[in-house]
Scaffold this motif. Structure first.
Motif, PDB file in Angstrom:
ATOM      1  N   UNK A 206       0.834  -1.211   0.000  1.00  0.00           N
ATOM      2  CA  UNK A 206       0.000   0.000   0.000  1.00  0.00           C
ATOM      3  C   UNK A 206       0.864   1.254   0.000  1.00  0.00           C
ATOM      4  N   UNK A 207       1.983   1.228   0.758  1.00  0.00           N
ATOM      5  CA  UNK A 207       2.878   2.386   0.770  1.00  0.00           C
ATOM      6  C   UNK A 207       3.510   2.593  -0.601  1.00  0.00           C
ATOM      7  N   UNK A 212       3.839   5.603  -5.672  1.00  0.00           N
ATOM      8  CA  UNK A 212       3.768   5.611  -7.131  1.00  0.00           C
ATOM      9  C   UNK A 212       2.691   6.551  -7.656  1.00  0.00           C
ATOM     10  N   UNK A 213       1.536   6.570  -6.983  1.00  0.00           N
ATOM     11  CA  UNK A 213       0.476   7.488  -7.409  1.00  0.00           C
ATOM     12  C   UNK A 213       0.884   8.941  -7.203  1.00  0.00           C
ATOM     13  N   UNK A 214       1.583   9.217  -6.100  1.00  0.00           N
ATOM     14  CA  UNK A 214       2.029  10.589  -5.854  1.00  0.00           C
ATOM     15  C   UNK A 214       3.074  11.008  -6.890  1.00  0.00           C
ATOM     16  N   UNK A 215       3.978  10.097  -7.248  1.00  0.00           N
ATOM     17  CA  UNK A 215       4.988  10.407  -8.267  1.00  0.00           C
ATOM     18  C   UNK A 215       4.339  10.623  -9.633  1.00  0.00           C
ATOM     19  N   UNK A 216       3.351   9.799  -9.944  1.00  0.00           N
ATOM     20  CA  UNK A 216       2.649   9.972 -11.216  1.00  0.00           C
ATOM     21  C   UNK A 216       1.912  11.307 -11.267  1.00  0.00           C
TER      22      UNK A 216
END
Length: 281
Positions: A206-207, A212-216
């Motif tokens: 989950x982390x 990954x979503x924040x980087x995207x």
């Protein structure tokens, strides 16, 4: 001079039953038949002997009867005449009465319930207590439940003379609930390490997914941050120019602003100037 002659051709005449034969069967009463087996508009009815639609000959005459017909289909070799041929018919209903009875029958048929059998789904067997509770409690909770049951059950514990609990009895000597709780505590204790490892792996996944979503999101924002900033700056400058023009109109006959309106414009101009400064940094 020879007399004028002309060809005489026989005209086609409608076929009518001219026989005086009458069937020995009792007359058919139209009111005694089902409404859907009679059609007084044609007129015709279903012959009770062969169950086929047969026209009624001369229905308005004193003695209407069924026309002669066969039991087989048309064109069959050596057909057999139906015994219901030339059977007398008693027409004791008018076309309106028959149609009213037909509508009432259709209304009653539409209002009936469906006769289709709806099979109930088969109910499966109930799961065991360990299957119900085992997936919702951890090893500590299961151990506490077992200890609480041992303290409160006289069958599952050994007490001294003063009533203090010394220890728990063997598993075979326990009650049904005590055996289930002991098995649940042992089962959760065996799976504790695997459950903790699975929980850590799930938290790590989950982390990683959140990172990954924040980087995207950051990568996508880098592509549109420049045009968005330019659009915001252009909007602020256009609004600021419009307010300044309202504060200092170019036309001499422009309406004069009151002190309150001028104060509001000055506050709005100051706020927009601060926003422009922040956007141009």
């Amino acid at each position: 001079m020879s007399p004028r002659t002309r060809d005489l051709l026989a005209q086609k005449r409608p076929r009518r039953v001219r026989s005086r034969a009458v069937s020995t069967l009792p007359p058919l009463v139209v009111s005694s038949l089902k409404p859907h087996e009679v059609d007084l508009m044609v007129p015709a009815l279903v012959c009770p002997t062969c169950r086929t639609w047969v026209p009624i000959s001369t229905p308005h005459s004193p003695r209407p009867k069924l026309v002669p017909h066969h039991t087989e289909r048309a064109g069959t070799d050596a057909p057999v005449r139906c015994p219901g041929s030339h059977r007398l018919v008693t027409v004791n209903l008018t076309a309106d009465q028959w149609f009213r009875r037909l509508e009432e029958g259709l209304t009653q048929t539409d209002g009936r319930r469906s006769t289709r059998v709806l099979r109930k789904p088969k109910v499966g067997s109930a799961p065991a207590v360990m299957q119900i509770v085992g997936g919702t409690v951890d090893d500590k909770t299961a151990r506490k439940l077992d200890e609480a049951h041992v303290r409160g059950c006289s069958t599952c514990c050994i007490k001294d003379d003063k009533g203090n609990v010394l220890r728990a009895v063997d598993l075979a000597s326990r009650c049904a609930d005590g055996r289930r709780l002991a098995q649940l505590a042992a089962h959760t204790r065996r799976l504790a390490s695997a459950r903790r490892k699975a929980q850590l792996d799930r938290e790590e996944w989950n982390d990683r997914r959140a990172w990954g979503l924040r980087l995207l999101h950051e990568q996508q924002w880098q592509h549109v941050s420049g045009p968005v900033a330019d659009a915001d700056l252009r909007r602020v400058r256009d609004t600021l120019a419009a307010l300044i023009q309202m504060l200092n109109p170019r036309m001499a006959d422009a309406p004069q602003l009151s002190d309150w309106e001028r104060a509001d414009l000055m506050s709005a101009i100051a706020l927009l100037a601060t926003q422009e400064e922040q956007l141009t940094r």
